[in-house]
Design a protein around this motif. Structure first.
Motif, short mmCIF file in Angstrom:
data_model
loop_
_atom_site.label_atom_id
_atom_site.label_comp_id
_atom_site.label_asym_id
_atom_site.label_seq_id
_atom_site.Cartn_x
_atom_site.Cartn_y
_atom_site.Cartn_z
N LYS A 139 1.69 -5.60 -5.87
CA LYS A 139 1.55 -6.28 -7.43
C LYS A 139 1.80 -5.44 -8.38
CE LYS A 139 -1.90 -9.56 -5.21
NZ LYS A 139 -3.09 -9.90 -5.22
N ARG A 140 1.81 -4.08 -8.29
CA ARG A 140 2.11 -3.20 -9.36
C ARG A 140 3.31 -2.32 -8.92
NH1 ARG A 140 -2.55 -2.05 -12.23
NH2 ARG A 140 -1.26 -1.01 -13.79
N GLY B 113 -1.73 7.07 -10.46
CA GLY B 113 -3.02 6.28 -9.88
C GLY B 113 -2.18 5.11 -9.11
N LEU B 114 -0.59 4.84 -9.22
CA LEU B 114 -0.33 3.60 -8.39
C LEU B 114 0.52 4.10 -7.41
CD1 LEU B 114 0.93 1.47 -11.34
CD2 LEU B 114 -0.91 1.12 -9.69
N VAL B 115 0.59 5.53 -7.09
CA VAL B 115 1.22 6.17 -6.00
C VAL B 115 0.07 6.16 -4.89
CG1 VAL B 115 2.27 7.87 -4.82
CG2 VAL B 115 2.89 7.22 -7.24
N LEU B 116 0.28 5.61 -3.82
CA LEU B 116 -0.76 5.40 -2.67
C LEU B 116 -0.87 6.86 -2.01
CD1 LEU B 116 -0.08 2.04 -0.95
CD2 LEU B 116 -1.59 2.47 -2.99
N ALA B 117 -2.43 7.14 -1.78
CA ALA B 117 -2.42 8.35 -0.80
C ALA B 117 -2.06 8.34 0.68
CB ALA B 117 -4.00 8.76 -0.84
N GLU B 118 -2.25 6.96 1.01
CA GLU B 118 -1.83 6.77 2.30
C GLU B 118 -1.21 5.45 2.46
OE1 GLU B 118 -4.57 7.22 5.60
OE2 GLU B 118 -5.20 9.02 4.72
N PRO B 119 -0.02 5.16 2.92
CA PRO B 119 1.13 6.10 3.44
C PRO B 119 1.06 7.19 2.37
CG PRO B 119 1.84 3.96 3.82
CD PRO B 119 0.67 3.78 2.84
N PRO C 120 0.96 -0.24 -4.73
CA PRO C 120 0.81 -1.61 -4.59
C PRO C 120 1.68 -2.42 -4.85
CG PRO C 120 -0.79 -0.47 -5.64
CD PRO C 120 0.32 0.46 -5.70
N TRP D 210 4.86 4.88 -1.68
CA TRP D 210 4.46 3.65 -1.70
C TRP D 210 3.42 3.15 -2.82
CZ3 TRP D 210 5.68 0.55 2.69
CH2 TRP D 210 6.27 1.14 3.70
N ARG E 203 4.00 -10.16 0.18
CA ARG E 203 3.11 -10.39 1.27
C ARG E 203 2.83 -9.01 2.02
NH1 ARG E 203 3.93 -15.71 3.61
NH2 ARG E 203 4.12 -17.05 1.84
N SER E 204 3.40 -8.07 1.54
CA SER E 204 3.06 -6.67 1.80
C SER E 204 2.07 -6.41 0.88
CB SER E 204 4.24 -5.84 2.13
OG SER E 204 4.80 -5.74 3.34
N LEU E 205 1.01 -5.45 1.62
CA LEU E 205 -0.02 -4.81 0.35
C LEU E 205 0.71 -3.89 -0.44
CD1 LEU E 205 -2.88 -4.11 2.92
CD2 LEU E 205 -2.91 -5.84 1.20
N ALA E 206 1.67 -3.16 0.33
CA ALA E 206 2.36 -2.05 -0.36
C ALA E 206 3.94 -2.38 -0.19
CB ALA E 206 1.99 -0.69 0.01
#
Lengths: 249, 280
Positions: free
Chosen positions: B230-231, B199-205, B228, B226, B166-169
């Motif tokens: 789904k991944r 590529g799967l480590v978010l820039a933000e947060p 995604p 953080w 349910r959370s995006l990240a």
């Protein structure tokens, strides 16, 4: 585009080999058929396709929504390298960058099929959450300088900021929706994206819309591939051309 | 002269009552069937097929029962005995089927509340997997190892349910023990560089790397980033591998328990009188 290795040029891909963002593209012809091969920077075969006679291959700079992670996001989150401060009730214009991916497209009449897609910059593209972790959006992330020459692998975007409030506004980020964003190949080999109009309507709210830019003669709009067209038709409610975002922070 | 009465034109009372009872019974069967079908059609759009079937059947059987009682009453049978017996039986069955009733009610409330969707990753009572099905009495989860697990709805209703998708990240935390004497600043830079490249480590947060504690074996570093939702699993396994390689390339040692054996000379003899687990 002729078949010599060298500088990346966008447009039709004829027989030959080309260096594009570290990858090697090889196009061969045999009895009218075409074979497309892409070697990754490490030298392994990353993509291989055979195309029926009569199809034309194009190398295009495409809005960054076609990579395998495409199902995850529908927006581009541009974080400005330094905030832009805009006077109260005024209009200003800055040049920013918007990322793109390289797409190899097979053209057959009016139909455009995606053959291959790969990132334009070194390293994998980054993602970021815009807004709340549950209610927010997962976007393709790009950190853009302001009013600089665009770097390789990026498109020039003109950001028009219209401040309609009685306070100065400090803009540090822009979120671009997927739908309505077009890219153009300019005659000099550069890439231009749709203009972005950001209208500041409240203490924290801004509206984002696209506007078609004035382009020099000879500019070509990047065609939309069928997969993208189908997706936009299938889920239009998720992909509005207009977006309301929170500015600043 | 009056004619002798040889019989009444009216049917005898017993035949009349029997015919009426039969008519009541038949009409209750038809009414129960029609109302039950109507209820099922109405509910099918709102709740699952199973639940709609159960509720519609309960309505039909209630109407049939009323018809039977009314028919028996018409025949002169004292139905109070049946009602009393039914009441007692109801209490007994009620006590006996408390769990069933609780599961059924929980199932109905789960339908109304809809806390999760079919095919969604969930964790209920420590059982993690993909939600397979929610039926009237139970919820089935296909565990990550492929085993189908059935959880009674009552337990699901009372449990803390985790819905990571349910959370995006989703945040991932690792702890890396660096050997004593390791260059922590350089390790931190190398880890952040790896996170930046992935590529799967978010820039933000943004990702964080910080010293958690100074432990027995060295410095404990926490890596927090953080990814995604789904991944999430792909990110978890690939990032730690890349970080390990990066630290190895930088020559930064990971702490590990070591056994140091000190040999002392005593009176010309060697003796390993001191041995124990120590940090390096």
């Amino acid at each position: 585009m002729n078949g010599s290795e060298g500088e990346t040029r966008l447009g039709p891909l004829d027989e030959g080999s080309y260096k594009v963002a570290g990858n090697t593209i090889i196009v061969r012809r045999f009895r009218g058929w075409q074979e497309y091969i892409r070697l990754s920077p490490e030298g392994s075969v990353a993509a291989r396709r055979k195309l029926a006679p009569g199809m034309r291959l194009l190398l295009a700079s495409y809005p960054p929504f076609l990579l395998p992670e495409q199902g995850l996001f529908n927006c581009i989150y541009i974080r400005l390298s330094e905030p832009v401060v805009v006077h109260q009730r005024s209009v200003t214009k800055v040049i920013i960058e918007s990322p793109f991916d390289y797409a190899v497209i097979a053209e057959s009449g009016d139909s455009h099929i995606l053959v291959d897609v790969f990132p334009s910059e070194a390293g994998p593209p980054k993602l970021a959450v815009y807004g709340d972790l549950v209610e927010g959006m997962l976007c393709r992330f790009h950190k853009s300088p302001v009013d600089n020459e665009p770097r390789p692998g990026t498109a020039t975007t003109v950001l028009h900021i219209i401040n309609q409030i009685d306070d100065a506004a400090s803009i540090s980020r822009v979120v671009l929706p997927r739908s309505g964003l077009n890219y153009y190949h300019l005659p000099g080999g550069t890439v231009r994206a749709s203009d972005v109009v950001m209208t500041i309507k409240g203490a924290a709210l801004a509206e984002i819309e696209y506007e078609e830019p004035r382009l020099p003669r000879g500019s070509v709009r990047v065609p939309m591939v069928q997969r993208e067209r189908r997706l936009l038709e299938a889920v239009p409610y998720r992909l509005h051309e207009k977006l309301v975002m929170r500015w600043g922070f | 002269m009056a004619l002798p009465v040889i019989g009444s034109l009216e049917p005898p009372p017993l035949v009349y009552d029997a015919a009426t009872a039969l008519a009541i019974l038949l009409s209750s069967i038809i009414t129960g069937f029609l109302i039950g079908r109507r209820v099922r059609l109405l509910l099918q759009a709102r709740v699952s097929r199973d639940l709609a079937l159960i509720i519609s059947r309960a309505v039909s059987y209630a109407i049939y029962s009323l018809g039977v009682i009314a028919a028996l009453s018409q025949l002169g049978v004292n139905v109070n005995v049946f009602l009393l017996a039914g009441g007692v039986a109801g209490i007994v069955i009620g006590f006996a089927s408390q769990t069933i009733a609780a599961n059924l009610l929980s199932g109905i409330f789960l339908y109304l509340d809809r806390p999760f969707k079919q095919g969604e990753p969930v964790e209920i009572n420590g059982v993690g997997g993909v939600l397979h099905d929610v039926s009237v009495f139970s919820t089935k989860i296909r565990r990550w190892d492929g085993v189908l697990v059935r959880i009674p709805n009552e337990e699901v209703f009372k449990s803390i349910i985790e819905m990571p998708a349910r959370s995006l990240a989703r945040r991932i935390d690792y702890q890396i023990p660096l050997a004593r004497g390791a260059d922590v600043a350089r390790a931190r830079e190398a880890i952040l560089r790896e996170l930046e490249k992935h590529g799967l480590v978010l820039a933000e947060p943004p990702p964080e790397v910080y010293i958690e504690s100074m432990g027995e074996y060295g410095t404990l570093i926490t890596v927090r980033y953080w990814s995604p939702s789904k991944r999430w699993f792909d990110a978890k396994i690939s990032v730690i591998e890349n970080v390990r390689k990066a630290l190895k390339e930088e020559g930064i040692e990971i702490a590990a328990p070591r056994r140091i054996v000190e040999l002392e000379e005593q009176g010309g003899e060697q003796d390993n009188n001191s041995a124990g687990e120590q940090g390096n």
